[in-house]
Write a protein that holds these residues in place. Structure first.
Motif, PDB file in Angstrom:
ATOM      1  N   LEU A 278      17.891   3.637  29.539  1.00 22.59           N
ATOM      2  CA  LEU A 278      17.464   4.131  28.223  1.00 22.59           C
ATOM      3  C   LEU A 278      17.044   2.997  27.290  1.00 22.59           C
ATOM      4  N   TYR A 279      17.836   1.921  27.241  1.00 23.16           N
ATOM      5  CA  TYR A 279      17.528   0.855  26.299  1.00 23.16           C
ATOM      6  C   TYR A 279      16.395  -0.050  26.777  1.00 23.16           C
ATOM      7  N   ASP A 280      15.856   0.223  27.953  1.00 23.39           N
ATOM      8  CA  ASP A 280      14.634  -0.449  28.378  1.00 23.39           C
ATOM      9  C   ASP A 280      13.411   0.181  27.710  1.00 23.39           C
ATOM     10  N   ILE A 281      13.549   1.453  27.286  1.00 29.05           N
ATOM     11  CA  ILE A 281      12.424   2.166  26.684  1.00 29.05           C
ATOM     12  C   ILE A 281      12.672   2.581  25.235  1.00 29.05           C
ATOM     13  N   ASP A 282      13.914   2.414  24.754  1.00 28.82           N
ATOM     14  CA  ASP A 282      14.253   2.847  23.399  1.00 28.82           C
ATOM     15  C   ASP A 282      15.272   1.872  22.805  1.00 28.82           C
ATOM     16  N   GLU A 283      15.344   1.830  21.496  1.00 31.25           N
ATOM     17  CA  GLU A 283      16.296   0.982  20.793  1.00 31.25           C
ATOM     18  C   GLU A 283      17.646   1.692  20.683  1.00 31.25           C
ATOM     19  N   PRO A 284      18.731   0.928  20.629  1.00 35.01           N
ATOM     20  CA  PRO A 284      20.040   1.554  20.403  1.00 35.01           C
ATOM     21  C   PRO A 284      20.084   2.160  19.010  1.00 35.01           C
ATOM     22  N   LYS A 285      20.894   3.185  18.873  1.00 36.41           N
ATOM     23  CA  LYS A 285      21.032   3.872  17.592  1.00 36.41           C
ATOM     24  C   LYS A 285      22.494   3.815  17.150  1.00 36.41           C
ATOM     25  N   ARG A 286      22.669   3.848  15.838  1.00 38.02           N
ATOM     26  CA  ARG A 286      24.024   3.867  15.300  1.00 38.02           C
ATOM     27  C   ARG A 286      24.787   5.069  15.868  1.00 38.02           C
ATOM     28  N   PHE A 287      25.993   4.821  16.270  1.00 41.56           N
ATOM     29  CA  PHE A 287      26.949   5.783  16.808  1.00 41.56           C
ATOM     30  C   PHE A 287      26.713   6.133  18.274  1.00 41.56           C
ATOM     31  N   ASP A 288      25.725   5.500  18.946  1.00 37.78           N
ATOM     32  CA  ASP A 288      25.623   5.649  20.406  1.00 37.78           C
ATOM     33  C   ASP A 288      26.918   5.140  21.030  1.00 37.78           C
ATOM     34  N   ILE A 289      27.371   5.803  22.074  1.00 35.73           N
ATOM     35  CA  ILE A 289      28.518   5.320  22.841  1.00 35.73           C
ATOM     36  C   ILE A 289      27.954   4.544  24.025  1.00 35.73           C
ATOM     37  N   VAL A 290      28.369   3.273  24.132  1.00 34.31           N
ATOM     38  CA  VAL A 290      27.795   2.387  25.144  1.00 34.31           C
ATOM     39  C   VAL A 290      28.877   1.756  26.016  1.00 34.31           C
ATOM     40  N   VAL A 291      28.449   1.372  27.196  1.00 34.47           N
ATOM     41  CA  VAL A 291      29.274   0.603  28.116  1.00 34.47           C
ATOM     42  C   VAL A 291      28.700  -0.804  28.134  1.00 34.47           C
TER      43      VAL A 291
ATOM     44  N   ILE B  61      28.490   2.062  18.988  1.00 30.30           N
ATOM     45  CA  ILE B  61      27.690   1.138  18.171  1.00 30.30           C
ATOM     46  C   ILE B  61      27.833   1.543  16.705  1.00 30.30           C
ATOM     47  N   ILE B  62      28.219   0.578  15.896  1.00 34.04           N
ATOM     48  CA  ILE B  62      28.368   0.803  14.455  1.00 34.04           C
ATOM     49  C   ILE B  62      27.298   0.048  13.680  1.00 34.04           C
ATOM     50  N   GLY B  63      27.069  -1.212  14.062  1.00 31.71           N
ATOM     51  CA  GLY B  63      26.097  -2.038  13.348  1.00 31.71           C
ATOM     52  C   GLY B  63      24.947  -2.459  14.240  1.00 31.71           C
ATOM     53  N   LEU B  64      23.751  -2.475  13.667  1.00 28.47           N
ATOM     54  CA  LEU B  64      22.517  -2.809  14.384  1.00 28.47           C
ATOM     55  C   LEU B  64      21.946  -4.135  13.878  1.00 28.47           C
ATOM     56  N   PRO B  65      21.000  -4.730  14.610  1.00 26.72           N
ATOM     57  CA  PRO B  65      20.421  -6.002  14.183  1.00 26.72           C
ATOM     58  C   PRO B  65      19.874  -5.941  12.750  1.00 26.72           C
ATOM     59  N   GLY B  66      20.136  -7.022  12.009  1.00 23.97           N
ATOM     60  CA  GLY B  66      19.651  -7.116  10.630  1.00 23.97           C
ATOM     61  C   GLY B  66      20.576  -6.503   9.599  1.00 23.97           C
ATOM     62  N   GLU B  67      21.678  -5.896  10.025  1.00 27.28           N
ATOM     63  CA  GLU B  67      22.570  -5.212   9.090  1.00 27.28           C
ATOM     64  C   GLU B  67      23.811  -6.046   8.778  1.00 27.28           C
TER      65      GLU B  67
ATOM     66  N   TYR C 197      28.907 -14.311  11.066  1.00 24.96           N
ATOM     67  CA  TYR C 197      27.521 -13.986  10.703  1.00 24.96           C
ATOM     68  C   TYR C 197      27.456 -13.333   9.329  1.00 24.96           C
ATOM     69  N   LYS C 198      26.351 -13.516   8.644  1.00 22.90           N
ATOM     70  CA  LYS C 198      26.103 -12.820   7.378  1.00 22.90           C
ATOM     71  C   LYS C 198      25.376 -11.499   7.625  1.00 22.90           C
ATOM     72  N   GLN C 199      24.648 -11.440   8.725  1.00 25.86           N
ATOM     73  CA  GLN C 199      24.039 -10.195   9.189  1.00 25.86           C
ATOM     74  C   GLN C 199      23.980 -10.246  10.710  1.00 25.86           C
ATOM     75  N   ILE C 200      23.888  -9.076  11.321  1.00 28.92           N
ATOM     76  CA  ILE C 200      23.868  -9.004  12.777  1.00 28.92           C
ATOM     77  C   ILE C 200      22.542  -9.569  13.270  1.00 28.92           C
ATOM     78  N   PRO C 201      22.585 -10.581  14.164  1.00 32.42           N
ATOM     79  CA  PRO C 201      21.335 -11.161  14.649  1.00 32.42           C
ATOM     80  C   PRO C 201      20.584 -10.223  15.588  1.00 32.42           C
ATOM     81  N   GLU C 202      19.312 -10.528  15.801  1.00 30.66           N
ATOM     82  CA  GLU C 202      18.493  -9.764  16.748  1.00 30.66           C
ATOM     83  C   GLU C 202      19.192  -9.740  18.107  1.00 30.66           C
ATOM     84  N   ASP C 203      18.987  -8.647  18.825  1.00 35.48           N
ATOM     85  CA  ASP C 203      19.522  -8.476  20.177  1.00 35.48           C
ATOM     86  C   ASP C 203      21.041  -8.477  20.230  1.00 35.48           C
ATOM     87  N   HIS C 204      21.707  -8.102  19.142  1.00 35.54           N
ATOM     88  CA  HIS C 204      23.157  -7.951  19.105  1.00 35.54           C
ATOM     89  C   HIS C 204      23.507  -6.652  18.389  1.00 35.54           C
TER      90      HIS C 204
END
Length: 186
Positions: free
Chosen positions: A56-69, A82-88, A135-142
């Motif tokens: 899924l994440y090869d074709i779409d971005e993660p979303k807040r509250f997705d449950i991931v392994v 997932i609670i926080g996304l890049p840039g937040e 970090y002051k904000q979540i970096p890209e790809d994290h």
């Protein structure tokens, strides 16, 4: 006799193709996982068996509250939300989640918040700067992940931010035990 050999050859060929397809699907697309421990209670229970969508994440971005392994170590995978996304910027104060200073509701915690003792907080207070990495904000790809059972979860508060390349995939389907079979939505 030749017909019997041909039949055996057809069966062997069919089995090899089936095993190859199963290997490809399991390796690149979907895999089973068993929930280990109470860190995602009450959403997920210990020993729930789920399917992980690995592509899924090869074709779409993660979303807040997705449950991931994700790979927590070479030997252990964890399952979190997932609670926080890049840039937040993420903070929790008095059991309220703040993303970039704005309050964000966590509907999956409503029952827990209502049932807790008034003096006990569900989520200990923290700010992104206080987590490993400072970090002051979540970096890209994290991403920042937390377990739903906030007082009993090893998550980004201890592990730090999770690199996207450590995420195995998203999971939302419980297939065992049968009485808990369901698709998890936020």
């Amino acid at each position: 006799m030749a017909k019997q050999k041909s039949e055996w050859f057809d069966w062997i060929k069919a089995l090899l193709i089936a095993f190859a397809l199963a290997f490809i699907v399991r390796t690149f697309f979907f895999a089973p996982i068993v929930v280990d421990g109470p860190s995602m209670m009450p959403t997920l229970h210990d020993r729930d068996q789920m399917i992980v969508n690995k592509f899924l994440y090869d074709i779409d971005e993660p979303k807040r509250f997705d449950i991931v392994v994700f790979h927590a170590s070479d030997q252990k995978d964890f399952i979190k939300r997932i609670i926080g996304l890049p840039g937040e910027h993420v903070a929790v104060d008095d059991d309220v989640l703040y993303i970039n200073g704005e309050e964000v509701k966590e509907p999956f915690l409503t029952a827990q918040k209502q049932n807790r003792m008034s003096t006990n907080s569900l989520t200990s207070e923290f700010k992104l700067e206080e987590l490993p990495g400072e970090y002051k904000q979540i970096p890209e790809d994290h991403v920042l992940v937390l377990g739903d059972n906030r007082n009993n979860s090893t998550d980004s508060r201890m592990l730090g931010l999770i690199p996207m390349d450590q995420i195995v995939g998203k999971t939302s389907l419980i297939y065992w035990p049968f009485d808990r079979m369901q698709t998890i939505s936020k």
